[in-house]
Motif scaffolding. Structure first.
Motif, PDB file in Angstrom:
ATOM      1  N   ALA A  96       0.728  -1.162  -0.029  1.00  0.00           N
ATOM      2  CA  ALA A  96       0.132   0.102  -0.146  1.00  0.00           C
ATOM      3  C   ALA A  96       1.023   1.300   0.176  1.00  0.00           C
ATOM      4  N   GLU A  97       2.106   1.300   0.880  1.00  0.00           N
ATOM      5  CA  GLU A  97       2.929   2.282   0.725  1.00  0.00           C
ATOM      6  C   GLU A  97       3.596   2.549  -0.679  1.00  0.00           C
ATOM      7  N   GLN A  98       3.905   1.538  -1.153  1.00  0.00           N
ATOM      8  CA  GLN A  98       4.734   1.898  -2.625  1.00  0.00           C
ATOM      9  C   GLN A  98       3.561   2.517  -3.413  1.00  0.00           C
ATOM     10  N   GLY A  99       2.386   2.110  -3.560  1.00  0.00           N
ATOM     11  CA  GLY A  99       1.552   2.777  -4.342  1.00  0.00           C
ATOM     12  C   GLY A  99       0.701   4.100  -4.058  1.00  0.00           C
ATOM     13  N   SER A 100       1.326   4.282  -2.664  1.00  0.00           N
ATOM     14  CA  SER A 100       0.538   5.553  -2.006  1.00  0.00           C
ATOM     15  C   SER A 100       0.787   6.941  -2.591  1.00  0.00           C
ATOM     16  N   PRO A 101       0.048   7.879  -2.795  1.00  0.00           N
ATOM     17  CA  PRO A 101       0.176   9.021  -3.285  1.00  0.00           C
ATOM     18  C   PRO A 101       0.725  10.121  -2.283  1.00  0.00           C
ATOM     19  N   LEU A 102       0.735   9.669  -0.948  1.00  0.00           N
ATOM     20  CA  LEU A 102       0.981  10.401   0.058  1.00  0.00           C
ATOM     21  C   LEU A 102       2.606  10.826   0.191  1.00  0.00           C
ATOM     22  N   LEU A 103       2.941  12.178   0.609  1.00  0.00           N
ATOM     23  CA  LEU A 103       4.335  12.534   0.633  1.00  0.00           C
ATOM     24  C   LEU A 103       5.252  11.877   1.648  1.00  0.00           C
ATOM     25  N   GLN A 104       4.701  11.565   2.863  1.00  0.00           N
ATOM     26  CA  GLN A 104       5.347  10.805   3.753  1.00  0.00           C
ATOM     27  C   GLN A 104       5.616   9.305   3.497  1.00  0.00           C
ATOM     28  N   ASP A 105       4.871   8.614   2.554  1.00  0.00           N
ATOM     29  CA  ASP A 105       5.206   7.322   2.068  1.00  0.00           C
ATOM     30  C   ASP A 105       6.048   7.297   1.048  1.00  0.00           C
ATOM     31  N   GLN A 106       6.662   8.412   0.508  1.00  0.00           N
ATOM     32  CA  GLN A 106       7.724   8.297  -0.907  1.00  0.00           C
ATOM     33  C   GLN A 106       9.025   8.076   0.137  1.00  0.00           C
ATOM     34  N   LEU A 107       9.663   7.103  -0.786  1.00  0.00           N
ATOM     35  CA  LEU A 107      11.146   6.946  -0.478  1.00  0.00           C
ATOM     36  C   LEU A 107      11.712   8.194  -1.120  1.00  0.00           C
ATOM     37  N   CYS A 108      11.446   8.461  -2.090  1.00  0.00           N
ATOM     38  CA  CYS A 108      12.302   9.720  -2.839  1.00  0.00           C
ATOM     39  C   CYS A 108      12.279  11.002  -1.806  1.00  0.00           C
ATOM     40  N   PHE A 109      11.012  11.240  -1.354  1.00  0.00           N
ATOM     41  CA  PHE A 109      11.048  12.219  -0.355  1.00  0.00           C
ATOM     42  C   PHE A 109      12.040  12.092   0.805  1.00  0.00           C
ATOM     43  N   ALA A 110      11.847  10.862   1.606  1.00  0.00           N
ATOM     44  CA  ALA A 110      12.705  10.467   2.728  1.00  0.00           C
ATOM     45  C   ALA A 110      14.121  10.812   2.271  1.00  0.00           C
ATOM     46  N   LEU A 111      14.685  10.370   1.374  1.00  0.00           N
ATOM     47  CA  LEU A 111      15.953  10.429   0.463  1.00  0.00           C
ATOM     48  C   LEU A 111      16.266  12.055   0.595  1.00  0.00           C
ATOM     49  N   TYR A 112      15.134  12.898  -0.080  1.00  0.00           N
ATOM     50  CA  TYR A 112      15.682  14.058  -0.361  1.00  0.00           C
ATOM     51  C   TYR A 112      15.861  14.644   1.287  1.00  0.00           C
ATOM     52  N   ALA A 113      14.795  14.621   2.013  1.00  0.00           N
ATOM     53  CA  ALA A 113      14.702  15.603   3.298  1.00  0.00           C
ATOM     54  C   ALA A 113      16.166  14.968   3.994  1.00  0.00           C
ATOM     55  N   ALA A 114      16.420  13.763   4.075  1.00  0.00           N
ATOM     56  CA  ALA A 114      17.607  13.338   4.577  1.00  0.00           C
ATOM     57  C   ALA A 114      18.831  14.043   4.065  1.00  0.00           C
ATOM     58  N   SER A 115      19.153  13.896   2.829  1.00  0.00           N
ATOM     59  CA  SER A 115      20.303  14.478   2.165  1.00  0.00           C
ATOM     60  C   SER A 115      20.347  16.227   2.379  1.00  0.00           C
ATOM     61  N   ARG A 116      19.145  16.601   2.662  1.00  0.00           N
ATOM     62  CA  ARG A 116      19.132  17.956   2.899  1.00  0.00           C
ATOM     63  C   ARG A 116      19.353  18.239   4.295  1.00  0.00           C
ATOM     64  N   ALA A 117      19.102  17.548   5.292  1.00  0.00           N
ATOM     65  CA  ALA A 117      19.242  17.533   6.463  1.00  0.00           C
ATOM     66  C   ALA A 117      20.846  17.241   6.837  1.00  0.00           C
ATOM     67  N   VAL A 118      21.388  16.445   6.226  1.00  0.00           N
ATOM     68  CA  VAL A 118      22.800  16.067   6.340  1.00  0.00           C
ATOM     69  C   VAL A 118      23.551  17.182   5.857  1.00  0.00           C
ATOM     70  N   THR A 119      23.142  17.501   4.435  1.00  0.00           N
ATOM     71  CA  THR A 119      24.058  18.504   3.905  1.00  0.00           C
ATOM     72  C   THR A 119      24.066  19.888   4.738  1.00  0.00           C
ATOM     73  N   ALA A 120      22.976  20.152   5.462  1.00  0.00           N
ATOM     74  CA  ALA A 120      22.982  21.402   6.153  1.00  0.00           C
ATOM     75  C   ALA A 120      23.778  21.319   7.603  1.00  0.00           C
ATOM     76  N   ARG A 121      23.852  20.207   8.184  1.00  0.00           N
ATOM     77  CA  ARG A 121      24.707  19.762   9.140  1.00  0.00           C
ATOM     78  C   ARG A 121      26.272  19.769   8.898  1.00  0.00           C
ATOM     79  N   TYR A 122      26.433  19.816   7.654  1.00  0.00           N
ATOM     80  CA  TYR A 122      27.830  19.801   7.086  1.00  0.00           C
ATOM     81  C   TYR A 122      28.235  21.264   7.193  1.00  0.00           C
TER      82      TYR A 122
END
Length: 150
Positions: free
Chosen positions: A7-33
């Motif tokens: 269900a999560e793989q086909g979900s249109p919800l932002l919080q269920d998207q792996l791409c958004f989790a990657l994007y948010a993590a990348s931004r957070a880590v880069t900001a910490r650097y």
């Protein structure tokens, strides 16, 4: 695969998207650097270039681009800024006039010592166990390989 995962793989919800989790993590880590690298006078992309050169000085621009997974059009401006900052030197290779070698200057080599605290500070900020760190790197490399070659 269980029903919730499907269900999560086909979900249109932002919080269920792996791409958004990657994007948010990348931004957070880069900001910490950012504050750590500002002390070194580097941006995050410049830091990645320096890491590659600290690992192996005197590489061709092509090899550096491959190692960093960057196109020449992205890498060239980074190299120009690092050269203007006195951290690297670019020169045509004697054995192949079409190839440009990138080498660290003394200042570029010396910066490595100042940067030694960065990985530990980032590791602490991430708060992962050594096993979680290894698993995360493995999964991200697998994901990259699958998407790149799939």
């Amino acid at each position: 695969m269980d029903q919730a995962a499907t269900a999560e793989q086909g979900s249109p919800l932002l919080q269920d998207q792996l791409c958004f989790a990657l994007y948010a993590a990348s931004r957070a880590v880069t900001a910490r650097y950012r504050p750590l690298l500002e002390e070194l006078g580097l941006t995050y992309p410049q830091y990645l270039v320096m890491l590659a050169l600290w690992d192996r000085d005197s590489v061709s621009v092509r090899e550096l681009g491959a190692a960093l997974q960057l196109e020449s059009s992205t890498l060239s401006p980074l190299l120009k800024r690092l050269e203007a900052g006195g951290l690297i030197h670019r020169e045509r290779r004697a054995d192949d006039e079409r190839s440009i070698a990138v080498r660290l200057t003394r200042a570029g080599s010396d910066l490595r010592e100042q940067a030694r605290t960065v990985p530990a500070a980032i590791g602490e900020a991430m708060g992962l166990t050594p096993e979680q760190d290894a698993t995360a790197k493995h999964l991200l490399r697998l994901l990259t390989a699958n998407v790149t070659h799939g």
